[in-house]
Design a protein around this motif. Structure first.
Motif, PDB file in Angstrom:
ATOM      1  N   HIS A   1      31.508  32.135  18.672  1.00 50.30           N
ATOM      2  CA  HIS A   1      32.129  33.466  19.455  1.00 50.30           C
ATOM      3  C   HIS A   1      33.484  33.234  20.020  1.00 50.30           C
ATOM      4  O   HIS A   1      33.626  32.078  20.354  1.00 50.30           O
ATOM      5  CB  HIS A   1      30.900  33.847  20.606  1.00 50.30           C
ATOM      6  N   GLU A   2      34.343  34.128  20.032  1.00 53.29           N
ATOM      7  CA  GLU A   2      35.496  34.004  20.610  1.00 53.29           C
ATOM      8  C   GLU A   2      35.956  35.277  21.378  1.00 53.29           C
ATOM      9  O   GLU A   2      35.783  36.414  21.084  1.00 53.29           O
ATOM     10  CB  GLU A   2      36.313  33.830  19.357  1.00 53.29           C
ATOM     11  N   PHE A   3      36.167  34.757  22.811  1.00 52.03           N
ATOM     12  CA  PHE A   3      36.444  35.786  23.938  1.00 52.03           C
ATOM     13  C   PHE A   3      38.010  35.680  24.033  1.00 52.03           C
ATOM     14  O   PHE A   3      38.200  34.334  24.791  1.00 52.03           O
ATOM     15  CB  PHE A   3      35.766  35.650  24.985  1.00 52.03           C
ATOM     16  N   GLU A   4      38.800  36.379  23.749  1.00 51.20           N
ATOM     17  CA  GLU A   4      40.578  36.036  24.008  1.00 51.20           C
ATOM     18  C   GLU A   4      41.004  37.277  24.845  1.00 51.20           C
ATOM     19  O   GLU A   4      40.749  38.183  24.628  1.00 51.20           O
ATOM     20  CB  GLU A   4      41.170  36.118  22.770  1.00 51.20           C
ATOM     21  N   TYR A   5      41.924  36.740  25.806  1.00 52.18           N
ATOM     22  CA  TYR A   5      42.641  37.684  26.933  1.00 52.18           C
ATOM     23  C   TYR A   5      43.925  37.215  27.048  1.00 52.18           C
ATOM     24  O   TYR A   5      44.081  36.042  27.262  1.00 52.18           O
ATOM     25  CB  TYR A   5      41.867  37.775  28.393  1.00 52.18           C
TER      26      TYR A   5
ATOM     27  N   GLU B   1      47.551  33.474  26.132  1.00 57.07           N
ATOM     28  CA  GLU B   1      46.118  34.011  26.090  1.00 57.07           C
ATOM     29  C   GLU B   1      45.351  32.977  26.716  1.00 57.07           C
ATOM     30  O   GLU B   1      45.421  31.491  26.466  1.00 57.07           O
ATOM     31  CB  GLU B   1      45.793  34.353  24.706  1.00 57.07           C
ATOM     32  N   LEU B   2      44.041  33.429  27.172  1.00 57.01           N
ATOM     33  CA  LEU B   2      43.124  32.579  27.718  1.00 57.01           C
ATOM     34  C   LEU B   2      41.846  32.877  26.628  1.00 57.01           C
ATOM     35  O   LEU B   2      41.629  33.924  26.567  1.00 57.01           O
ATOM     36  CB  LEU B   2      42.743  32.958  29.179  1.00 57.01           C
ATOM     37  N   THR B   3      41.352  31.678  26.162  1.00 58.05           N
ATOM     38  CA  THR B   3      40.352  32.046  25.157  1.00 58.05           C
ATOM     39  C   THR B   3      39.113  31.084  25.399  1.00 58.05           C
ATOM     40  O   THR B   3      39.225  29.908  25.807  1.00 58.05           O
ATOM     41  CB  THR B   3      40.657  31.462  23.769  1.00 58.05           C
ATOM     42  N   VAL B   4      37.991  31.673  25.427  1.00 61.75           N
ATOM     43  CA  VAL B   4      36.621  31.059  25.488  1.00 61.75           C
ATOM     44  C   VAL B   4      35.922  30.963  23.973  1.00 61.75           C
ATOM     45  O   VAL B   4      35.867  31.911  23.592  1.00 61.75           O
ATOM     46  CB  VAL B   4      35.858  31.543  26.503  1.00 61.75           C
ATOM     47  N   LYS B   5      35.720  29.607  23.596  1.00 57.89           N
ATOM     48  CA  LYS B   5      34.857  29.676  22.163  1.00 57.89           C
ATOM     49  C   LYS B   5      33.354  28.966  22.558  1.00 57.89           C
ATOM     50  O   LYS B   5      33.515  27.948  23.184  1.00 57.89           O
ATOM     51  CB  LYS B   5      35.546  29.022  21.294  1.00 57.89           C
ATOM     52  N   ILE B   6      32.691  29.522  21.806  1.00 59.54           N
ATOM     53  CA  ILE B   6      31.232  29.241  22.023  1.00 59.54           C
ATOM     54  C   ILE B   6      30.671  28.882  20.490  1.00 59.54           C
ATOM     55  O   ILE B   6      30.582  29.903  19.626  1.00 59.54           O
ATOM     56  CB  ILE B   6      30.331  30.078  22.800  1.00 59.54           C
ATOM     57  N   GLY B   7      30.165  27.666  20.174  1.00 63.15           N
ATOM     58  CA  GLY B   7      29.807  27.466  18.787  1.00 63.15           C
ATOM     59  C   GLY B   7      28.564  28.173  18.419  1.00 63.15           C
ATOM     60  O   GLY B   7      27.492  28.095  19.373  1.00 63.15           O
ATOM     61  N   VAL B   8      28.453  28.564  17.184  1.00 60.89           N
ATOM     62  CA  VAL B   8      27.098  29.121  16.674  1.00 60.89           C
ATOM     63  C   VAL B   8      26.586  28.192  15.494  1.00 60.89           C
ATOM     64  O   VAL B   8      25.412  27.954  15.522  1.00 60.89           O
ATOM     65  CB  VAL B   8      27.424  30.515  16.388  1.00 60.89           C
ATOM     66  N   SER B   9      27.655  28.005  14.678  1.00 60.40           N
ATOM     67  CA  SER B   9      27.330  27.073  13.488  1.00 60.40           C
ATOM     68  C   SER B   9      28.678  26.075  13.217  1.00 60.40           C
ATOM     69  O   SER B   9      29.370  26.328  14.135  1.00 60.40           O
ATOM     70  CB  SER B   9      26.792  27.881  12.355  1.00 60.40           C
ATOM     71  N   ASP B  10      28.482  25.371  12.269  1.00 60.48           N
ATOM     72  CA  ASP B  10      29.607  24.591  11.842  1.00 60.48           C
ATOM     73  C   ASP B  10      30.997  25.313  11.764  1.00 60.48           C
ATOM     74  O   ASP B  10      31.923  24.926  11.920  1.00 60.48           O
ATOM     75  CB  ASP B  10      29.382  23.568  10.655  1.00 60.48           C
TER      76      ASP B  10
END
Length: 158
Positions: free
Chosen positions: A63-67, A50-59
């Motif tokens: 947000h997690e985008f996984e392909y 999988e390729l995953t992009v994670k973007i922090g919102v809080s501690d």
């Protein structure tokens, strides 16, 4: 887009081992890291990637985008990751309706064991098992991206 809400702890004892429901070998490499945003590639049991992009919102929340991607592509990205790599075995446990992921690190992070609990909301208040050590939620030094880049917080690689 999914939200990942979790807390992370260091693990102090092996008392969790009797509750393991499943395990998988993971190799993950960080292709890009920028503050609280990361892009990683993960190969599980040498058969899925999988390729995953994670973007922090809080501690606790990201947000997690996984392909899903071909394993051959994941291996090529792993080789291009400039050594920002983690090897671990992930063990899955369910305790009081919550899913726990206990990661036993290998390679240059051998000896490190962490546990993450997946939650439905930041206000969830699960009972914490006695085998947990200090909570490291929100401490960027203990994120997998920073472990891959910098090794053990404060001490380099073991």
């Amino acid at each position: 887009m999914a939200l990942e809400i979790e807390r992370k702890f260091l693990v102090e004892t092996d008392a969790w081992r009797n509750a393991v429901e499943s395990s998988k070998a993971i190799v993950q490499a960080y292709v890009a890291i920028d503050g609280d945003t990361s892009m990683r590639v993960r190969i599980s049991d040498e058969t899925r990637a999988e390729l995953t992009v994670k973007i922090g919102v809080s501690d606790m929340t990201r947000h997690e985008f996984e392909y899903s991607i071909p394993v051959a592509d994941a291996r090529a990205m792993t080789e291009a990751s400039r050594g920002r790599l983690i090897e671990k075995t992930r063990h899955i446990l369910t305790i009081d309706g919550f899913i726990w992921e206990v990661d036993v690190y290998e390679g240059r992070l051998a000896g490190l064991v962490t546990a993450e609990i997946e939650m439905g909301s930041e206000s969830d208040d699960p009972a914490l098992p006695s085998w947990l050590g200090p909570e490291v939620t929100g401490d960027p030094a203990w994120s997998n991206a920073m472990l891959a880049m910098n090794g053990w917080p404060g001490g380099g690689f073991a």
